[in-house]
Design a protein around this motif. Sequence first.
Motif, PDB file in Angstrom:
ATOM      1  N   GLN A 138      56.904  41.164  35.353  1.00  0.00           N
ATOM      2  CA  GLN A 138      55.659  41.686  34.912  1.00  0.00           C
ATOM      3  C   GLN A 138      54.377  41.041  35.725  1.00  0.00           C
ATOM      4  N   VAL A 139      53.350  41.695  35.776  1.00  0.00           N
ATOM      5  CA  VAL A 139      52.224  41.310  36.642  1.00  0.00           C
ATOM      6  C   VAL A 139      50.934  40.864  35.343  1.00  0.00           C
ATOM      7  N   GLY A 140      50.846  39.691  35.446  1.00  0.00           N
ATOM      8  CA  GLY A 140      49.819  39.219  34.224  1.00  0.00           C
ATOM      9  C   GLY A 140      48.476  38.853  34.841  1.00  0.00           C
ATOM     10  N   VAL A 141      47.619  39.068  33.929  1.00  0.00           N
ATOM     11  CA  VAL A 141      46.346  38.828  34.299  1.00  0.00           C
ATOM     12  C   VAL A 141      45.837  37.406  33.577  1.00  0.00           C
ATOM     13  N   TRP A 142      45.557  36.645  34.443  1.00  0.00           N
ATOM     14  CA  TRP A 142      45.498  35.199  33.965  1.00  0.00           C
ATOM     15  C   TRP A 142      43.824  34.796  34.050  1.00  0.00           C
ATOM     16  N   SER A 143      43.146  34.042  33.203  1.00  0.00           N
ATOM     17  CA  SER A 143      41.882  33.584  33.304  1.00  0.00           C
ATOM     18  C   SER A 143      41.707  32.377  34.228  1.00  0.00           C
ATOM     19  N   LEU A 144      40.823  32.272  34.921  1.00  0.00           N
ATOM     20  CA  LEU A 144      40.893  31.171  35.802  1.00  0.00           C
ATOM     21  C   LEU A 144      40.348  29.743  35.126  1.00  0.00           C
ATOM     22  N   ASN A 145      39.447  28.988  35.774  1.00  0.00           N
ATOM     23  CA  ASN A 145      39.159  27.644  35.284  1.00  0.00           C
ATOM     24  C   ASN A 145      38.065  27.687  34.457  1.00  0.00           C
ATOM     25  N   LYS A 146      37.524  28.707  34.015  1.00  0.00           N
ATOM     26  CA  LYS A 146      36.397  28.814  33.104  1.00  0.00           C
ATOM     27  C   LYS A 146      36.593  29.618  32.073  1.00  0.00           C
ATOM     28  N   PRO A 147      36.105  29.330  30.776  1.00  0.00           N
ATOM     29  CA  PRO A 147      36.387  30.118  29.756  1.00  0.00           C
ATOM     30  C   PRO A 147      35.727  31.547  30.056  1.00  0.00           C
ATOM     31  N   ILE A 148      36.109  32.386  29.296  1.00  0.00           N
ATOM     32  CA  ILE A 148      35.338  34.007  29.363  1.00  0.00           C
ATOM     33  C   ILE A 148      34.941  34.099  27.742  1.00  0.00           C
ATOM     34  N   VAL A 149      33.615  34.411  27.704  1.00  0.00           N
ATOM     35  CA  VAL A 149      32.971  34.523  26.408  1.00  0.00           C
ATOM     36  C   VAL A 149      32.799  36.167  25.939  1.00  0.00           C
ATOM     37  N   PRO A 150      33.092  36.323  24.576  1.00  0.00           N
ATOM     38  CA  PRO A 150      33.113  37.571  24.112  1.00  0.00           C
ATOM     39  C   PRO A 150      31.902  38.387  24.792  1.00  0.00           C
ATOM     40  N   GLY A 151      32.202  39.610  25.129  1.00  0.00           N
ATOM     41  CA  GLY A 151      31.128  40.460  25.825  1.00  0.00           C
ATOM     42  C   GLY A 151      31.219  40.390  27.380  1.00  0.00           C
ATOM     43  N   GLU A 152      31.687  39.293  27.865  1.00  0.00           N
ATOM     44  CA  GLU A 152      31.726  39.042  29.169  1.00  0.00           C
ATOM     45  C   GLU A 152      32.621  40.092  29.888  1.00  0.00           C
ATOM     46  N   GLU A 153      32.278  40.867  31.031  1.00  0.00           N
ATOM     47  CA  GLU A 153      33.039  41.526  31.822  1.00  0.00           C
ATOM     48  C   GLU A 153      34.319  40.774  32.547  1.00  0.00           C
ATOM     49  N   ILE A 154      35.483  41.177  32.256  1.00  0.00           N
ATOM     50  CA  ILE A 154      36.789  40.839  32.923  1.00  0.00           C
ATOM     51  C   ILE A 154      36.678  41.202  34.485  1.00  0.00           C
ATOM     52  N   LEU A 155      36.634  40.223  35.620  1.00  0.00           N
ATOM     53  CA  LEU A 155      36.325  40.567  36.840  1.00  0.00           C
ATOM     54  C   LEU A 155      37.525  40.034  37.775  1.00  0.00           C
ATOM     55  N   GLY A 156      38.213  40.836  38.630  1.00  0.00           N
ATOM     56  CA  GLY A 156      39.382  40.252  39.358  1.00  0.00           C
ATOM     57  C   GLY A 156      38.712  40.314  40.935  1.00  0.00           C
ATOM     58  N   ASN A 157      39.580  40.130  41.877  1.00  0.00           N
ATOM     59  CA  ASN A 157      39.412  39.941  43.279  1.00  0.00           C
ATOM     60  C   ASN A 157      40.096  40.719  43.906  1.00  0.00           C
ATOM     61  N   TYR A 158      39.775  42.025  44.247  1.00  0.00           N
ATOM     62  CA  TYR A 158      40.569  42.828  44.840  1.00  0.00           C
ATOM     63  C   TYR A 158      41.026  42.525  46.359  1.00  0.00           C
ATOM     64  N   GLY A 159      40.229  41.685  47.001  1.00  0.00           N
ATOM     65  CA  GLY A 159      40.339  41.217  48.754  1.00  0.00           C
ATOM     66  C   GLY A 159      39.716  41.890  49.706  1.00  0.00           C
ATOM     67  N   LYS A 160      39.269  41.286  50.311  1.00  0.00           N
ATOM     68  CA  LYS A 160      38.520  41.792  51.649  1.00  0.00           C
ATOM     69  C   LYS A 160      39.170  43.249  52.138  1.00  0.00           C
ATOM     70  N   GLY A 161      40.556  42.904  52.320  1.00  0.00           N
ATOM     71  CA  GLY A 161      41.516  43.928  52.817  1.00  0.00           C
ATOM     72  C   GLY A 161      41.408  45.214  52.048  1.00  0.00           C
ATOM     73  N   TYR A 162      41.084  45.256  50.757  1.00  0.00           N
ATOM     74  CA  TYR A 162      40.746  46.599  49.964  1.00  0.00           C
ATOM     75  C   TYR A 162      39.616  47.185  50.300  1.00  0.00           C
ATOM     76  N   TRP A 163      38.607  46.578  50.445  1.00  0.00           N
ATOM     77  CA  TRP A 163      37.119  46.889  51.022  1.00  0.00           C
ATOM     78  C   TRP A 163      37.235  47.442  52.365  1.00  0.00           C
ATOM     79  N   ARG A 164      38.119  46.510  53.388  1.00  0.00           N
ATOM     80  CA  ARG A 164      38.045  47.256  54.832  1.00  0.00           C
ATOM     81  C   ARG A 164      38.649  48.464  54.887  1.00  0.00           C
ATOM     82  N   ALA A 165      39.910  48.506  54.219  1.00  0.00           N
ATOM     83  CA  ALA A 165      40.474  49.727  54.131  1.00  0.00           C
ATOM     84  C   ALA A 165      40.017  51.061  53.480  1.00  0.00           C
ATOM     85  N   ARG A 166      38.833  50.895  52.791  1.00  0.00           N
ATOM     86  CA  ARG A 166      37.982  51.935  52.458  1.00  0.00           C
ATOM     87  C   ARG A 166      36.650  51.975  53.168  1.00  0.00           C
TER      88      ARG A 166
END
Length: 181
Positions: A138-166
Amino acid sequence: MRSDWPTPNVPYLKANDVCCVVREPLLEDDIPIEEKPLRAYSVAILRIVDAAHPAVNEFGLYAAEPIPPHSFVCNYIGRVHLQTEYPDSDYAVTYFGEYALDATHTGNEARFINDYRNIASRPNVAFDTYKDVDGMIQVGVWSLNKPIVPGEEILGNYGKGYWRARGVKGVLGPDWDDSWD
């Protein structure tokens, strides 16, 4: 199907659709194994209405309950295929080795995770491959070292390579910062 599923032309999946013969990694150490079932947290898919948000009028994934640090949020679900089959997909994450997990044509709520750049100073989740209690990769989505509060957007890191390729230049933010762990 979720009641808040906004894309009827993209079927909702509860498990990965494996479209090829997947050769598992040679070393078992390559993928951690979860010994017990993981609890997923409640999330909501919402249309983004903030005009300053880079994905305004699109959708994002938001915490519907408090998510503690270093917690499993949900799985990223989609179609498993060779990375070379759809190299420019906007919804593909690395499954492992030569395989990608792609939520372009089928997926779950995790396909609505946006990149943190131009939204927040850092991501609040990361993607990581693991084996579940049934031995399924599986590929899991894991929270990092800070809590995420209700209503907060869940944000990942696509990586600079993702943006450069576009063709996006000058994308701010690191690919990874050890202080996020």
